[in-house]
Every structure is written in structure tokens, then in C-alpha cells.
Design a protein around this motif. Structure first.
Motif, mmCIF file in Angstrom:
data_model
loop_
_atom_site.group_PDB
_atom_site.id
_atom_site.type_symbol
_atom_site.label_atom_id
_atom_site.label_comp_id
_atom_site.label_asym_id
_atom_site.label_seq_id
_atom_site.Cartn_x
_atom_site.Cartn_y
_atom_site.Cartn_z
ATOM 1 N N TRP A 149 -24.060 -12.793 -14.177
ATOM 2 C CA TRP A 149 -23.630 -13.638 -15.291
ATOM 3 C C TRP A 149 -24.817 -14.426 -15.850
ATOM 4 C CZ3 TRP A 149 -20.227 -14.214 -18.895
ATOM 5 C CH2 TRP A 149 -20.088 -15.440 -19.554
ATOM 6 N N GLY A 150 -25.724 -14.828 -14.989
ATOM 7 C CA GLY A 150 -26.910 -15.538 -15.435
ATOM 8 C C GLY A 150 -27.839 -14.682 -16.273
ATOM 9 N N ARG A 151 -27.706 -13.365 -16.173
ATOM 10 C CA ARG A 151 -28.536 -12.439 -16.960
ATOM 11 C C ARG A 151 -27.796 -11.915 -18.184
ATOM 12 N NH1 ARG A 151 -30.985 -14.069 -13.062
ATOM 13 N NH2 ARG A 151 -32.846 -13.138 -12.102
ATOM 14 N N ARG A 152 -26.704 -12.557 -18.573
ATOM 15 C CA ARG A 152 -25.885 -12.032 -19.675
ATOM 16 C C ARG A 152 -26.656 -11.942 -20.981
ATOM 17 N NH1 ARG A 152 -24.636 -17.177 -18.422
ATOM 18 N NH2 ARG A 152 -24.421 -18.762 -20.058
ATOM 19 N N HIS A 153 -27.577 -12.874 -21.225
ATOM 20 C CA HIS A 153 -28.357 -12.818 -22.468
ATOM 21 C C HIS A 153 -29.318 -11.631 -22.450
ATOM 22 C CE1 HIS A 153 -26.637 -16.640 -23.541
ATOM 23 N NE2 HIS A 153 -27.127 -17.227 -22.457
ATOM 24 N N PHE A 154 -29.886 -11.350 -21.274
ATOM 25 C CA PHE A 154 -30.749 -10.180 -21.136
ATOM 26 C C PHE A 154 -29.950 -8.902 -21.359
ATOM 27 C CE2 PHE A 154 -31.763 -6.771 -18.071
ATOM 28 C CZ PHE A 154 -32.964 -6.325 -18.611
ATOM 29 N N ILE A 155 -28.743 -8.830 -20.797
ATOM 30 C CA ILE A 155 -27.897 -7.643 -20.938
ATOM 31 C C ILE A 155 -27.600 -7.373 -22.410
ATOM 32 C CG2 ILE A 155 -25.604 -6.705 -20.470
ATOM 33 C CD1 ILE A 155 -25.695 -8.192 -17.786
ATOM 34 N N LEU A 156 -27.227 -8.402 -23.144
ATOM 35 C CA LEU A 156 -26.904 -8.246 -24.560
ATOM 36 C C LEU A 156 -28.136 -7.838 -25.364
ATOM 37 C CD1 LEU A 156 -24.882 -8.453 -26.860
ATOM 38 C CD2 LEU A 156 -25.402 -10.898 -27.014
ATOM 39 N N ALA A 157 -29.265 -8.527 -25.123
ATOM 40 C CA ALA A 157 -30.485 -8.225 -25.867
ATOM 41 C C ALA A 157 -30.982 -6.813 -25.556
ATOM 42 C CB ALA A 157 -31.568 -9.252 -25.538
ATOM 43 N N PHE A 158 -30.879 -6.412 -24.288
ATOM 44 C CA PHE A 158 -31.342 -5.079 -23.888
ATOM 45 C C PHE A 158 -30.487 -3.996 -24.541
ATOM 46 C CE2 PHE A 158 -31.702 -1.518 -20.829
ATOM 47 C CZ PHE A 158 -33.084 -1.380 -20.828
ATOM 48 N N SER A 159 -29.174 -4.206 -24.589
ATOM 49 C CA SER A 159 -28.287 -3.217 -25.205
ATOM 50 C C SER A 159 -28.546 -3.103 -26.705
ATOM 51 C CB SER A 159 -26.823 -3.586 -24.953
ATOM 52 O OG SER A 159 -26.476 -4.789 -25.615
ATOM 53 N N GLN A 160 -28.789 -4.228 -27.359
ATOM 54 C CA GLN A 160 -29.074 -4.204 -28.801
ATOM 55 C C GLN A 160 -30.403 -3.514 -29.088
ATOM 56 O OE1 GLN A 160 -28.743 -8.406 -29.688
ATOM 57 N NE2 GLN A 160 -26.577 -8.222 -30.258
ATOM 58 N N ALA A 161 -31.397 -3.772 -28.230
ATOM 59 C CA ALA A 161 -32.695 -3.122 -28.420
ATOM 60 C C ALA A 161 -32.590 -1.613 -28.231
ATOM 61 C CB ALA A 161 -33.710 -3.710 -27.433
ATOM 62 N N LYS A 162 -31.838 -1.179 -27.235
ATOM 63 C CA LYS A 162 -31.637 0.247 -27.010
ATOM 64 C C LYS A 162 -30.902 0.898 -28.173
ATOM 65 C CE LYS A 162 -33.406 1.358 -22.974
ATOM 66 N NZ LYS A 162 -34.367 2.478 -22.804
ATOM 67 N N LEU A 163 -29.922 0.185 -28.702
ATOM 68 C CA LEU A 163 -29.151 0.719 -29.824
ATOM 69 C C LEU A 163 -30.028 0.883 -31.060
ATOM 70 C CD1 LEU A 163 -26.319 1.541 -30.827
ATOM 71 C CD2 LEU A 163 -25.970 -0.842 -31.493
ATOM 72 N N THR A 164 -30.885 -0.105 -31.308
ATOM 73 C CA THR A 164 -31.779 -0.040 -32.461
ATOM 74 C C THR A 164 -32.805 1.075 -32.319
ATOM 75 O OG1 THR A 164 -31.529 -2.428 -32.812
ATOM 76 C CG2 THR A 164 -33.416 -1.358 -33.856
ATOM 77 N N ALA A 165 -33.314 1.245 -31.095
ATOM 78 C CA ALA A 165 -34.367 2.239 -30.871
ATOM 79 C C ALA A 165 -33.837 3.660 -30.783
ATOM 80 C CB ALA A 165 -35.115 1.907 -29.580
ATOM 81 N N GLN A 166 -32.525 3.815 -30.596
ATOM 82 C CA GLN A 166 -31.955 5.136 -30.341
ATOM 83 C C GLN A 166 -32.261 6.134 -31.453
ATOM 84 O OE1 GLN A 166 -27.791 5.007 -29.402
ATOM 85 N NE2 GLN A 166 -27.645 7.201 -29.047
ATOM 86 N N TYR A 167 -32.142 5.697 -32.701
ATOM 87 C CA TYR A 167 -32.380 6.596 -33.834
ATOM 88 C C TYR A 167 -33.552 6.112 -34.690
ATOM 89 C CZ TYR A 167 -27.698 8.232 -32.614
ATOM 90 O OH TYR A 167 -26.609 8.733 -31.952
ATOM 91 N N SER A 168 -34.480 5.397 -34.079
ATOM 92 C CA SER A 168 -35.580 4.816 -34.846
ATOM 93 C C SER A 168 -36.500 5.868 -35.443
ATOM 94 C CB SER A 168 -36.396 3.850 -33.959
ATOM 95 O OG SER A 168 -36.932 4.546 -32.838
ATOM 96 N N GLN A 169 -36.549 7.066 -34.849
ATOM 97 C CA GLN A 169 -37.428 8.114 -35.345
ATOM 98 C C GLN A 169 -36.757 8.994 -36.394
ATOM 99 O OE1 GLN A 169 -40.646 8.085 -34.368
ATOM 100 N NE2 GLN A 169 -40.084 6.276 -33.181
ATOM 101 N N ALA A 170 -35.457 8.811 -36.599
ATOM 102 C CA ALA A 170 -34.717 9.632 -37.570
ATOM 103 C C ALA A 170 -34.709 8.945 -38.935
ATOM 104 C CB ALA A 170 -33.291 9.863 -37.092
ATOM 105 N N LYS A 171 -34.776 9.726 -39.994
ATOM 106 C CA LYS A 171 -34.821 9.163 -41.339
ATOM 107 C C LYS A 171 -33.519 8.445 -41.705
ATOM 108 C CE LYS A 171 -38.282 12.265 -43.319
ATOM 109 N NZ LYS A 171 -38.603 13.233 -44.405
ATOM 110 N N LEU A 172 -32.398 8.977 -41.213
ATOM 111 C CA LEU A 172 -31.121 8.335 -41.503
ATOM 112 C C LEU A 172 -30.826 7.162 -40.576
ATOM 113 C CD1 LEU A 172 -28.823 11.400 -42.263
ATOM 114 C CD2 LEU A 172 -29.970 9.871 -43.873
ATOM 115 N N GLY A 173 -31.653 6.996 -39.540
ATOM 116 C CA GLY A 173 -31.542 5.841 -38.658
ATOM 117 C C GLY A 173 -30.158 5.699 -38.046
ATOM 118 N N GLN A 174 -29.592 4.490 -38.140
ATOM 119 C CA GLN A 174 -28.333 4.165 -37.482
ATOM 120 C C GLN A 174 -27.137 4.933 -38.050
ATOM 121 O OE1 GLN A 174 -28.414 2.208 -34.753
ATOM 122 N NE2 GLN A 174 -30.628 2.239 -35.084
#
Length: 309
Positions: free
Chosen positions: A50-75
Motif C-alpha cells: 500500500w505504501g508503494r501505491r503511487h509507484f504502482i500507478l506511475a509504473f502502470s501509466q509509464a508502461k501504457l504510454t511506452a507500449q505503442y510509442s514506436q507506432a505511428k498511430l500510438g495509443q
């Protein structure tokens, strides 16, 4: 201490250490030492997570953003991928194999799209869970944090992706005559229960994948079999009406089918409660609690072994 030698000199010997004779465990207890990376108690582990909840949220958002970062259509691929899958399944199962038997076209198309989107949520969570530890060994070995944060974060990433895709799902439902009503409020508890189930399953797969990395190569075949057995492309009771009833019952009670049917019931006007197995909400909650709690405890028991080669 001192003693006289044979030539009259005086030899001085070291005093015996107060630690002489103590075992390694006794020395550690005496000086308050603990094993590096030792598994904490379950309650303490939950508190740390629970103390790492901010890390969990930030890490998931970063992974989501990076998932299609190399594709032209992106998200946009978050929506395009399941939609293209649904189109392929419609061409094969809807038009060629006539898997839409017993349903009007206005019901079958949102039925199919909903099934694809909802099952993809579970499928992606499982596949991400398998690689949660083995694919992030650098992070696991470099930092001290509850390892459960990784599979939880990956499940949260998939939930965010599904929420983004739900906009298209709503448009499909409305486009085929299913308009917003009170039943749409059921979407929230359905997603909450499925998220709990997916997270528990991801933690189970994370522990298995940490020990056997080759599991990631096997899981696509397992997930494909699970998809075909869960009624993503067809109604289980209608498709199996000429088979023994227990076969349809088993397939309908599997958790993937349960969450898909609940979402279809919430979204699609023509998909009534008669398509649901009895006590469906109790079963959905039972699957969620059983797998979430069991998966969490199962993952926690191997906490100190993750990343140790």
C-alpha cells in the motif's frame, strides 16, 4: 592475559571474544541483523504494498504510454487491435460458420465485440503477469520493494487500456440499438470483480514465470484454448444445445465466460438474464475473491526468491 615463556619473557595473548562459540543465527540475533530481502509477514507485506501505491500507478501509466510509442498511430492501437480481432472473428465465425445462430445481427455484433474486449483484458493481464518478474530482473535486483507491485501494476495497466477502449465499446452498443440505461451501472462492479480476478491470476503466473521463463512461450496456446472454450464468438448454451447439459454448464461457469456474460448483460438490451447461469453474481464474486487472495498469498510465499537467479 599473560604468561611467562621458557626464556623468561612475557607473552601476551588475546582475550577470548564474547562471541566465541555463537552460531551465525545467534550472532545475527545478538546484533539485530536480518536476512537481506527476507519475506515480511503477510500483514506487513500488505502495508508495504500500500505504501508503494503511487509507484504502482506511475509504473502502470509509464508502461501504457511506452507500449505503442514506436507506432505511428500510438495509443489508437489500444482500440484498433481488439476491434480488428473482432472483425476477423465476425468474418470467420459470424458469416462463414454462422456462430450467431439464435441471435439477431443487432445483438451478435456487440455480443462479439464485448467478448473480445473483455477476454483481451484477462488475456493481456495473464501474459503480462508471466513476464512481470522474469522480464524486469534489473529492477527487481536493483531496488527493494514488494515484488507484488509488478503484477499488480501490469494488471492496472490492462485495466486502464480497457477503460480507454470502452469508449468504442459504448459506441458499438449504441450503434446497434443498445442505449444507456440503469443496467450500464453494472459495468463498474463487473470490471472491479474482473480486475481482482485478473490481478490474482497475474500474481500466480508471475511466480510460475519467475521460476520457468519458458512458460511465456506456452501461455499463448493456453489462452487461445481458453478463449475458444469461453464463448467469445458464440453463445455457449445455443451452440451446445445438442450436447450433454453438463458440458455447457462447465463452460458457462468458467470465470472468463462469467465476466463476459455479465458485461454483455449490462451493455446489450437484447441479451437478457436468461442467458446467464444461476447465481452468476455470487459466482463472479467467488472467483474474484478466491483467485485474488489465493494468488496474493501464493506470490508472497516466494517473495525472497525473486531475482536470485
Amino acid at each position: 592475559m599473560s604468561e611467562t615463556t621458557h626464556d623468561g619473557g612475557v607473552a601476551v595473548s588475546d582475550r577470548p571474544s564474547p562471541d566465541d562459540g555463537l552460531s551465525a543465527g545467534e550472532l545475527a540475533a545478538k546484533y539485530g541483523l536480518a536476512v537481506s530481502g527476507a519475506r515480511p509477514g503477510l500483514a506487513e507485506y500488505v502495508r508495504q504494498l500500500w505504501g508503494r501505491r503511487h509507484f504502482i500507478l506511475a509504473f502502470s501509466q509509464a508502461k501504457l504510454t511506452a507500449q505503442y510509442s514506436q507506432a505511428k498511430l500510438g495509443q489508437l492501437w489500444q482500440v484498433a487491435t481488439p476491434l480488428l480481432n473482432a472483425l476477423v472473428y465476425f468474418l470467420i465465425f459470424g458469416l462463414i460458420l454462422k456462430a450467431d445462430r439464435g441471435m439477431d445481427r443487432e445483438v451478435y455484433i456487440p455480443f462479439l465485440v464485448t467478448g473480445v474486449f473483455v477476454f483481451t483484458f484477462t488475456q493481456s493481464s495473464v501474459m503480462a503477469g508471466v513476464r512481470a518478474i522474469s522480464g524486469n530482473l534489473g529492477l527487481v535486483r536493483a531496488l527493494h520493494f514488494p515484488r507484488a507491485a509488478l503484477p499488480v501494476s501490469f494488471s492496472l495497466q490492462q485495466l486502464q487500456q480497457l477503460l480507454f477502449s470502452m469508449i468504442v465499446l459504448f459506441l458499438v452498443a449504441v450503434g446497434f440499438g443498445s442505449y444507456p440505461g440503469l443496467s450500464w451501472l453494472l459495468i463498474v462492479p463487473v470490471l472491479a470483480l474482473q480486475f481482482l480476478f485478473n490481478t490474482g491470476l497475474a500474481m500466480i503466473m508471475a511466480r510460475l514465470g519467475a521460476k520457468t521463463p519458458d512458460l511465456a512461450q506456452l501461455m499463448p496456446f493456453v489462452m487461445r484454448t481458453w478463449m475458444y472454450a469461453s464463448g467469445v464468438m458464440f453463445s455457449i448454451p445455443i451452440m451446445l444445445e445438442d450436447k450433454p447439459a453438463w458440458i455447457a454448464d462447465i463452460l458457462q461457469w468458467n470465470p472468463a465466460a462469467i465476466y463476459m456474460d455479465l458485461m454483455r448483460f449490462a451493455l446489450i438490451d437484447g441479451y437478457g438474464s436468461g442467458n446467464l447461469p444461476p447465481h452468476v453474481w455470487a459466482v463472479a464474486g467467488g472467483w474474484a475473491v478466491l483467485v485474488a487472495v489465493g494468488g496474493f498469498v501464493y506470490f508472497w510465499k516466494a517473495e525472497e526468491r525473486y531475482g536470485r537467479g
